[in-house]
Design an enzyme around this catalytic site. Structure first.
Site, PDB file in Angstrom:
ATOM      1  N   HIS A 231       0.882  -1.190   0.000  1.00 53.69           N
ATOM      2  CA  HIS A 231       0.000   0.000   0.000  1.00 53.69           C
ATOM      3  C   HIS A 231       0.908   1.225   0.000  1.00 53.69           C
ATOM      4  CE1 HIS A 231      -3.862   2.093   1.413  1.00 53.69           C
ATOM      5  NE2 HIS A 231      -2.968   3.054   1.167  1.00 53.69           N
TER       6      HIS A 231
ATOM      7  N   HIS B  74       1.717   5.288  -1.693  1.00 51.46           N
ATOM      8  CA  HIS B  74       1.358   6.467  -2.492  1.00 51.46           C
ATOM      9  C   HIS B  74       2.629   7.010  -3.126  1.00 51.46           C
ATOM     10  CE1 HIS B  74      -2.758   6.663  -0.957  1.00 51.46           C
ATOM     11  NE2 HIS B  74      -2.230   6.167   0.142  1.00 51.46           N
TER      12      HIS B  74
ATOM     13  N   LYS C 184      -8.897  -0.305  -6.025  1.00 47.65           N
ATOM     14  CA  LYS C 184      -8.965   0.340  -4.703  1.00 47.65           C
ATOM     15  C   LYS C 184     -10.257   1.131  -4.570  1.00 47.65           C
ATOM     16  CE  LYS C 184      -7.639   2.177  -0.760  1.00 47.65           C
ATOM     17  NZ  LYS C 184      -6.521   3.053  -0.511  1.00 47.65           N
TER      18      LYS C 184
ATOM     19  N   HIS D 224     -10.473   1.285   1.565  1.00 47.75           N
ATOM     20  CA  HIS D 224     -10.220   2.201   2.681  1.00 47.75           C
ATOM     21  C   HIS D 224     -11.500   2.174   3.512  1.00 47.75           C
ATOM     22  CE1 HIS D 224      -8.497   6.101   4.397  1.00 47.75           C
ATOM     23  NE2 HIS D 224      -9.629   5.880   5.049  1.00 47.75           N
TER      24      HIS D 224
ATOM     25  N   HIS E 273      -4.826  -0.743   5.632  1.00 45.33           N
ATOM     26  CA  HIS E 273      -4.282  -0.036   6.802  1.00 45.33           C
ATOM     27  C   HIS E 273      -5.190  -0.129   8.034  1.00 45.33           C
ATOM     28  CE1 HIS E 273      -6.943   2.933   5.074  1.00 45.33           C
ATOM     29  NE2 HIS E 273      -6.094   3.322   4.162  1.00 45.33           N
TER      30      HIS E 273
ATOM     31  N   ASP F   3       1.392   2.515   3.550  1.00 48.02           N
ATOM     32  CA  ASP F   3       0.575   3.728   3.390  1.00 48.02           C
ATOM     33  C   ASP F   3       1.459   4.972   3.475  1.00 48.02           C
ATOM     34  OD1 ASP F   3      -1.685   5.141   2.752  1.00 48.02           O
ATOM     35  OD2 ASP F   3      -2.530   5.107   4.768  1.00 48.02           O
TER      36      ASP F   3
HETATM   37  O1  DOR Z   1      -3.216   9.436   5.711  1.00 50.74           O
HETATM   38  C1  DOR Z   1      -3.536   9.113   4.583  1.00 50.74           C
HETATM   39  N1  DOR Z   1      -2.980   9.693   3.501  1.00 50.74           N
HETATM   40  N2  DOR Z   1      -4.496   8.203   4.411  1.00 50.74           N
HETATM   41  C2  DOR Z   1      -4.994   7.894   3.210  1.00 50.74           C
HETATM   42  O2  DOR Z   1      -5.860   7.089   3.146  1.00 50.74           O
HETATM   43  C3  DOR Z   1      -4.536   8.625   2.006  1.00 50.74           C
HETATM   44  C4  DOR Z   1      -3.209   9.172   2.188  1.00 50.74           C
HETATM   45  C5  DOR Z   1      -2.812  10.172   1.124  1.00 50.74           C
HETATM   46  O3  DOR Z   1      -3.036   9.884  -0.051  1.00 50.74           O
HETATM   47  O4  DOR Z   1      -2.271  11.222   1.473  1.00 50.74           O
HETATM   48 ZN    ZN Z   2      -3.292   5.049   1.472  1.00 46.92          ZN
END
Ligand code: DOR
Ligand code: ZN
Length: 337
Positions: A12, A14, A95, A134, A168, A240
């Site tokens: 997971h 980003h 997702k 999520h 998460h 995450d």
């Molecule tokens: O804290 C988070 N940041 N939770 C998420 O689900 C998305 C993520 C983000 O993309 O910044």
């Molecule tokens: Zn995330």
């Protein structure tokens, strides 16, 4: 003292886009063999051309690192089977975000009526595409995840062949749900194994630890640690790691996300060692994900040694967890094969 991990995976992640992608992608690509890349871009990744173009930008950003971006599509309730068939080889999962629940999720789902979601979910089930969720309602912030558990269960029951990954997880209620349905799995982040809400807001506010779902109570963290440290076969590591520029975190209206990519393996190693569970780390960071997703990662060996590593204050304008602090373990060597 040294430990070698084989093909660690971050299920997971980003990676963002544009300048941020270029600034941070190598922090994951250097030490992980692959990652499940989240689709919450602006606009979200909802078609094949956008997905392939995003994957190409990721590969360009990581340069000569050996790292496989496992791609995800942003869930829409009305994808048809023919469309998903054309994407089957390109995606590892889809997702689902409830609308407005976190960063760039405005185009998400606004209700969980099984019949409304059926077109996409039935096609995913038939094609063997896992669903990542999520799982938070729009209730009181500390209760959002626990309130979502009945929705996980409704979906797990309605689509028994669909693999559903509770992303998460942060609560003991989610941990308990793993045992009730064969087709429910979960990712667990590094930060939720370490912090509680006290670390975020118990003293001076710590914006770099503010994330969604918010960190919960000590007993929730204990429940997460219990399944992570024994590498319960239904849980896997998903950082995450969610970079935001420093000015967006140290702001009125702080963005949610903890940036852990550059320190995740070092901190996990120290954590598992402290709990006499080092022999379970390989499964938690790779073996379980391989089985759950049916993937074979790029071969990569990451050796960590018990030598202090002082975490930089910033990585290209993004503040990592443990910025400026000294960790017990460092990355000693990364080799292919
Ligand atoms: O804290 C988070 N940041 N939770 C998420 O689900 C998305 C993520 C983000 O993309 O910044
Ligand atoms: Zn995330």
């Amino acid at each position: 003292m040294a430990l070698t991990l084989h093909s660690p995976l971050d299920m997971h992640l980003h990676l963002r886009d544009g300048e941020m992608l270029h600034n941070i992608a190598k922090e994951s690509a250097h030490t992980f063999a692959g990652a499940l890349v989240m689709p919450n871009l602006v606009p979200p990744v909802t078609d094949k051309a956008a997905l392939l173009a995003y994957k190409a930008r990721i590969l360009e950003a990581i340069g000569d690192e050996h790292f496989r971006p496992n791609m995800t599509l942003f869930f829409k309730p009305d994808y048809d089977r023919a469309f998903l068939e054309t994407l089957r080889e390109e995606i590892t999962a889809i997702k689902l975000y409830p609308a407005g629940i976190t960063t760039n999720s405005e185009g998400g789902v606004s209700g969980f009526d099984v019949e409304e979601l059926r077109p996409t979910l039935q096609a995913m089930s038939d094609l063997g595409i896992p669903l990542c969720i999520h799982g938070e309602t729009n209730g009181f912030v500390m209760d959002r995840e626990a309130e979502f558990v009945p929705i996980y269960e409704k979906l797990a029951k309605a689509f028994p062949k669909l693999k559903i990954i509770m992303e998460h997880i942060t609560t003991k209620e989610s941990v308990a749900a793993l045992e009730r349905f064969e087709n429910l799995y979960a990712t667990i982040t590094l930060h939720h194994l370490i912090i509680t809400l006290d670390d975020v807001a118990g003293g001076m506010l710590q914006p770099h630890l503010f994330c969604k779902p918010i960190a919960k109570r000590p007993e929730d963290r204990e429940a997460l640690l219990d399944v992570a440290l024994r590498a319960h076969p239904k849980v896997m590591f998903g950082s995450d790691s969610a970079p935001h520029p420093k000015h967006a975190k140290e702001a009125c209206g702080c963005a949610a996300g903890v940036f852990t990519a550059p320190i995740a393996l070092q901190v996990l190693t120290a954590l598992f060692e402290r709990h006499n569970a080092l022999e379970k780390l390989q499964d938690f960071v790779s073996g379980n994900a391989q089985k759950i997703y049916g993937i074979t990662p790029i071969p990569k060996r990451v050796t960590l040694s018990k030598e202090p590593f002082t975490v930089p204050a910033e990585y290209n304008g993004v503040v990592p967890m443990y910025a400026g602090e000294t960790l017990e373990y460092s990355i000693k060597e990364v080799t292919d094969g």
